[in-house]
Scaffold this motif. Structure first.
Motif, short mmCIF file in Angstrom:
data_model
loop_
_atom_site.label_atom_id
_atom_site.label_comp_id
_atom_site.label_asym_id
_atom_site.label_seq_id
_atom_site.Cartn_x
_atom_site.Cartn_y
_atom_site.Cartn_z
N THR A 65 0.92 -1.33 0.20
CA THR A 65 0.03 -0.10 0.03
C THR A 65 0.88 1.18 -0.20
O THR A 65 0.55 2.12 -0.83
CB THR A 65 -0.94 0.01 1.30
OG1 THR A 65 -1.59 -1.35 1.36
CG2 THR A 65 -2.13 1.12 1.13
N LEU A 66 1.94 1.23 0.89
CA LEU A 66 2.91 2.37 0.92
C LEU A 66 3.42 2.83 -0.55
O LEU A 66 3.57 3.93 -0.82
CB LEU A 66 3.69 2.12 1.98
CG LEU A 66 5.08 3.18 2.05
CD1 LEU A 66 4.50 4.38 2.64
CD2 LEU A 66 6.22 2.59 2.66
N MET A 67 3.88 1.55 -1.01
CA MET A 67 4.61 2.03 -2.31
C MET A 67 3.36 2.52 -3.34
O MET A 67 3.74 3.40 -4.27
CB MET A 67 5.00 0.71 -2.84
CG MET A 67 6.19 -0.09 -2.16
SD MET A 67 7.58 1.15 -1.95
CE MET A 67 8.57 0.11 -0.60
N GLN A 68 2.35 1.92 -3.32
CA GLN A 68 1.37 2.47 -4.24
C GLN A 68 0.81 3.91 -3.98
O GLN A 68 0.74 4.72 -4.87
CB GLN A 68 -0.04 1.41 -4.30
CG GLN A 68 -1.04 1.92 -5.26
CD GLN A 68 -0.61 1.58 -6.58
OE1 GLN A 68 0.19 0.79 -6.73
NE2 GLN A 68 -0.60 2.98 -7.22
N PHE A 72 3.95 10.63 -6.80
CA PHE A 72 4.72 10.83 -7.87
C PHE A 72 4.39 11.06 -9.17
O PHE A 72 5.10 11.14 -10.07
CB PHE A 72 6.37 10.27 -7.58
CG PHE A 72 7.24 10.38 -6.36
CD1 PHE A 72 7.81 11.89 -6.51
CD2 PHE A 72 7.02 9.69 -5.45
CE1 PHE A 72 8.70 12.01 -5.30
CE2 PHE A 72 8.05 10.13 -4.31
CZ PHE A 72 8.84 11.24 -4.43
N GLU A 73 3.12 10.62 -9.29
CA GLU A 73 2.55 10.40 -10.55
C GLU A 73 2.95 11.44 -11.56
O GLU A 73 3.39 11.27 -12.68
CB GLU A 73 0.93 10.30 -10.67
CG GLU A 73 0.25 9.78 -11.58
CD GLU A 73 -1.18 9.70 -11.68
OE1 GLU A 73 -1.64 10.15 -10.48
OE2 GLU A 73 -1.69 9.29 -12.54
N ILE A 97 8.79 7.98 -16.95
CA ILE A 97 9.50 6.88 -16.35
C ILE A 97 8.59 5.86 -16.01
O ILE A 97 7.40 6.14 -15.40
CB ILE A 97 10.13 7.64 -14.80
CG1 ILE A 97 11.22 8.46 -15.14
CG2 ILE A 97 10.70 6.31 -14.24
CD1 ILE A 97 11.56 9.35 -13.84
N HIS A 98 8.87 4.43 -16.22
CA HIS A 98 8.03 3.49 -15.82
C HIS A 98 8.48 3.05 -14.39
O HIS A 98 9.62 2.43 -14.15
CB HIS A 98 8.36 2.21 -17.02
CG HIS A 98 7.51 0.93 -16.56
ND1 HIS A 98 6.07 1.01 -16.60
CD2 HIS A 98 7.78 -0.21 -16.20
CE1 HIS A 98 5.80 -0.01 -16.49
NE2 HIS A 98 6.83 -0.78 -16.11
N LEU A 99 7.55 3.34 -13.55
CA LEU A 99 7.71 2.83 -12.09
C LEU A 99 7.07 1.29 -12.09
O LEU A 99 5.99 0.98 -12.42
CB LEU A 99 7.04 3.71 -11.20
CG LEU A 99 7.26 3.04 -9.57
CD1 LEU A 99 8.60 3.12 -9.07
CD2 LEU A 99 6.29 4.13 -8.73
N LEU A 109 14.40 8.01 -1.49
CA LEU A 109 14.76 7.13 -2.29
C LEU A 109 14.35 7.31 -4.01
O LEU A 109 14.81 7.50 -4.81
CB LEU A 109 14.57 5.52 -2.21
CG LEU A 109 15.71 5.16 -0.90
CD1 LEU A 109 15.36 3.63 -0.55
CD2 LEU A 109 17.10 5.44 -0.97
N LEU A 110 12.81 7.24 -3.88
CA LEU A 110 12.08 7.45 -5.14
C LEU A 110 12.62 8.93 -6.00
O LEU A 110 12.63 9.14 -6.88
CB LEU A 110 10.70 7.27 -5.02
CG LEU A 110 10.02 5.99 -5.03
CD1 LEU A 110 8.72 5.82 -4.80
CD2 LEU A 110 10.30 5.45 -6.60
N ASP A 111 12.54 9.74 -4.83
CA ASP A 111 12.74 11.40 -5.14
C ASP A 111 13.98 11.36 -5.81
O ASP A 111 14.19 12.16 -7.06
CB ASP A 111 12.75 12.06 -4.10
CG ASP A 111 12.61 13.51 -4.46
OD1 ASP A 111 11.93 14.07 -5.30
OD2 ASP A 111 13.14 14.44 -3.59
N ASN A 112 15.07 10.91 -5.31
CA ASN A 112 16.61 10.70 -5.85
C ASN A 112 16.47 10.03 -7.26
O ASN A 112 17.04 10.54 -8.15
CB ASN A 112 17.45 9.95 -4.69
CG ASN A 112 17.86 10.80 -3.67
OD1 ASN A 112 17.79 12.10 -3.86
ND2 ASN A 112 18.56 10.33 -2.95
#
Lengths: 141, 518
Positions: free
Chosen positions: B350-353, B359-360, B368-370, B393-396
């Motif tokens: 859920t957190l990742m979603q 970040f959509e 970018i394909h996540l 981490l995603l932001d970076n």
């Protein structure tokens, strides 16, 4: 006629030791057409003197709202708040804390001591203006 | 039941003494009775021999009167009970009896020629043939019979028997206490002393010594080696004790030092945190004023100021905003170190979603394909801190990937032994090996990637590292320039295990086991 104009006669007292901060608050209020008379105090002692109409403040009006900074040299904002709320003729004056301290302890202490609101000074002028103006309108209208 | 040394020794002594006296007495009795009976027999034989010799001529001459006289003479002896002379046919010629009734006077003996001997309890009966010379031939002409009284001998033997018994009993009664005393003094007392000493030794009294005097036997040796052993024990024990004492002293010293150091460290940390917070706050106030005033000037005097001045005022604002952001993050970093948040169960899927949703805009803008791998765990963590970790981490990753074809970010999870390992992989520019360590420190961006396009703050990875450290975890990067970067976040299984989660997990597992079994 300004539709946002609050009850004309009611004054605002801004207590902050930092002149720059006071200027920004003043300009923000003016920009958002909150043009009630604005009085400024640069210390807790002076603010209490103004409220109690002492010394050179003998003619001071009774403000409709007080914006109160916390971190000030000498008497700090929490102490000023406590004294206002303990003085019978002042304790019905609404007080809104306006401070850079984003601290839950300070917030809870202020609210439980009778502060009406606790505004953490935001990073942008835009937000500052919005928050202070809406607080002033909310209290004064 | 416990049979002590004393009882055993008494039993052995009794058996030995009894056996000795009984066998000695029996032997003495046997020899004595044999001698006495031989003696009796010899006397009776002498008498019957004399009678036979005297009777032979009389019977040859058929002199009945002489025979009767012989019988009477013999019978007058006190030890003779019965005397008889019979003829060849066994018919009694003459007899005398003091103890038998007269009916036996006419008794016929079937075999007068027989020489015999009969032992009875109180008498001895002998018979001898009477031989007469007729012509050149010796002919049995009759016989003599004699019963002698052996009551005296028997009485003697009875007395002997009685006295022997009394003697044996006396010996037994006197020897046993004596032997017992001897055993007590020689064996039991020293053994008991040794026993007591051993008990005291086993109770930890290493100063104990046996009080047995120097004895030149096994017990003496035993006592000697006991003393030796006790001495060794005492020595090694005192060595141990002194070693232990000094160790304890050292431990106390070290503990004290550690405590002092720990206290100092804690004080310093608290001070540092206070300092950091104060600095962040005090730095923030004027900065806010700078930005506010620049912004206010731009608004208030927009008409009067040249466009370039307005633009620079906007730049002032933007720069200050970057710095207030950094200060805010520093403050946050300091808070992560000192103030833990309450933990709840967090579903990482859920957190990742949620993060993907937040970040959509960037993901779409940079094409970018996540990809979030399935099977994310549910752990007992501080929800907001975990969000910060993966947000940073995603932001970076998004920031450094920039605009490139086939940009891709993959989030994966794997359980490795006692660690939950998450990875965030991008196919961005990658990080040179020499920067793999320093990027996790505050304000240490990799200089080679700190391009103008990247407006990094330099606190994000430090936040990740600090949060992960609270879970006995580790964060590291695998990367090489041109090959993208993979950031790993490992959290300890033990520090992410909630109180009820264990029960929740075990129940379905058992169910599953029973299904496969059925």
């Amino acid at each position: 006629m300004n539709p946002h104009r609050a009850k004309n006669s009611l004054a605002i007292l801004l207590v902050d030791d930092d002149a720059d901060s006071r200027w920004l608050v003043r300009e923000s209020l003016l920009q958002r057409q909150v043009d009630n008379p604005l009085f400024e105090s640069e210390s807790g002692d002076e603010a209490l003197a103004f409220l109690l109409q002492r010394g050179r403040h003998a003619e001071a009006p009774r403000p409709g709202v007080v914006f109160l900074d916390i971190e000030m040299p000498g008497m700090d904002g929490q102490e000023v708040l406590l004294r206002i709320k303990k003085t019978p003729e002042l304790n019905d004056i609404p007080v809104v804390m306006l401070t850079a301290l984003n601290d839950d302890n300070h917030r809870q202490r202020a609210i439980s001591n009778g502060a009406l609101g606790y505004i953490v000074k935001p990073d942008t002028l835009e937000q500052l203006g919005e928050q202070v103006a809406s607080a002033a309108r909310g209290v004064l209208s | 039941m416990r049979i002590g040394l004393q009882v055993k020794s008494i039993l052995v002594l009794a058996v030995v003494v009894l056996a000795t006296t009984a066998s000695g007495g029996w032997l003495y009795y046997a020899v004595t009775s044999n001698v006495l009976r031989q003696n009796d027999r010899a006397q009776v034989e002498k008498l019957i021999g004399g009678l036979a010799i005297a009777a032979e001529p009389c019977i040859a001459q058929q002199d009945l009167q002489a025979i009767q006289k012989l019988v009477k003479d013999l019978a007058s002896l006190p030890s003779i009970r019965y005397v008889a002379v019979v003829d060849a046919g066994g018919k009694t010629l003459a007899s005398d009896q003091r103890f038998f009734h007269s009916g036996s006077a006419g008794h016929t003996y079937p075999q007068p020629s027989l020489s015999y001997e009969l032992q009875r309890p109180n008498s001895l009966e002998l018979g001898r043939p009477l031989v007469v010379k007729r012509g050149n031939e010796h002919v049995v002409a009759g016989g003599v019979r004699l019963i002698a009284d052996t009551t005296d001998t028997n009485a003697v033997l009875m007395r002997l028997h009685r006295e022997m018994t009394v003697c044996a009993a006396t010996v037994l009664i006197t020897l046993i206490p004596l032997g017992y005393l001897l055993v007590w003094r020689v064996m039991v007392v020293p053994v008991r002393n040794l026993l007591l000493a051993t008990r005291r030794l086993s109770d930890g009294d290493f100063s104990v010594r046996t009080t047995t005097t120097q004895r030149n036997d096994e017990i003496g040796e035993l006592a000697g080696s006991f003393d030796e052993m006790a001495e060794h024990l005492y020595e090694s024990q005192s060595q141990l004790r002194s070693a232990k004492d000094s160790l304890e002293r050292k431990v106390i010293e070290r503990t004290g030092e550690l405590e002092t150091a720990n206290r100092r460290l804690r004080e310093e940390m608290a001070e540092k945190e206070d300092f950091l917070r104060a600095v962040s706050h005090d730095l923030g106030a004027p900065l806010r004023n700078i930005a506010g005033m620049a912004s206010m000037i731009a608004i208030k005097w927009q008409a009067q100021l040249p466009e370039e001045a307005i633009a620079k005022l906007k730049r002032i604002q933007a720069n200050v905003e970057v710095e207030t952001g950094m200060i805010r993050e520093l403050l946050e970093l300091s808070r992560i170190k000192t103030q833990p948040e309450s933990r709840t169960f967090l579903d990482f899927g859920t957190l990742m979603q949620e993060l993907a949703d937040s970040f959509e805009y960037e993901l779409k803008a940079q094409n970018i394909h996540l990809e979030v791998a399935p099977g994310m765990p549910r752990l007992y963590v501080e929800k907001n801190r975990m969000r910060q970790v993966f947000q940073n981490l995603l932001d970076n990753a998004i920031k450094y990937i920039g605009h490139r074809p086939n940009a891709r970010i993959q989030i994966q999870y794997e359980r490795r032994d006692e660690m939950h390992v998450f990875s965030v992989a991008d196919n961005g520019p990658g990080i040179p090996a020499e920067d793999h360590e320093r990027i996790f420190h505050v304000f240490r961006r990799s200089p080679s990637t700190a391009t103008a396009a990247v407006t990094g703050k330099g606190v994000g990875l430090a936040v990740v590292k600090t949060v992960v450290a609270n879970y006995e975890g580790r964060v590291w990067v695998q990367s090489a320039p041109g090959n993208g970067s993979t950031f790993y976040v490992a959290l300890s299984v033990f520090s992410t295990e909630g109180p009820q989660e264990r029960l929740d997990e075990s129940a379905p597992r058992q169910e599953f086991a029973s299904h496969t079994a059925g």
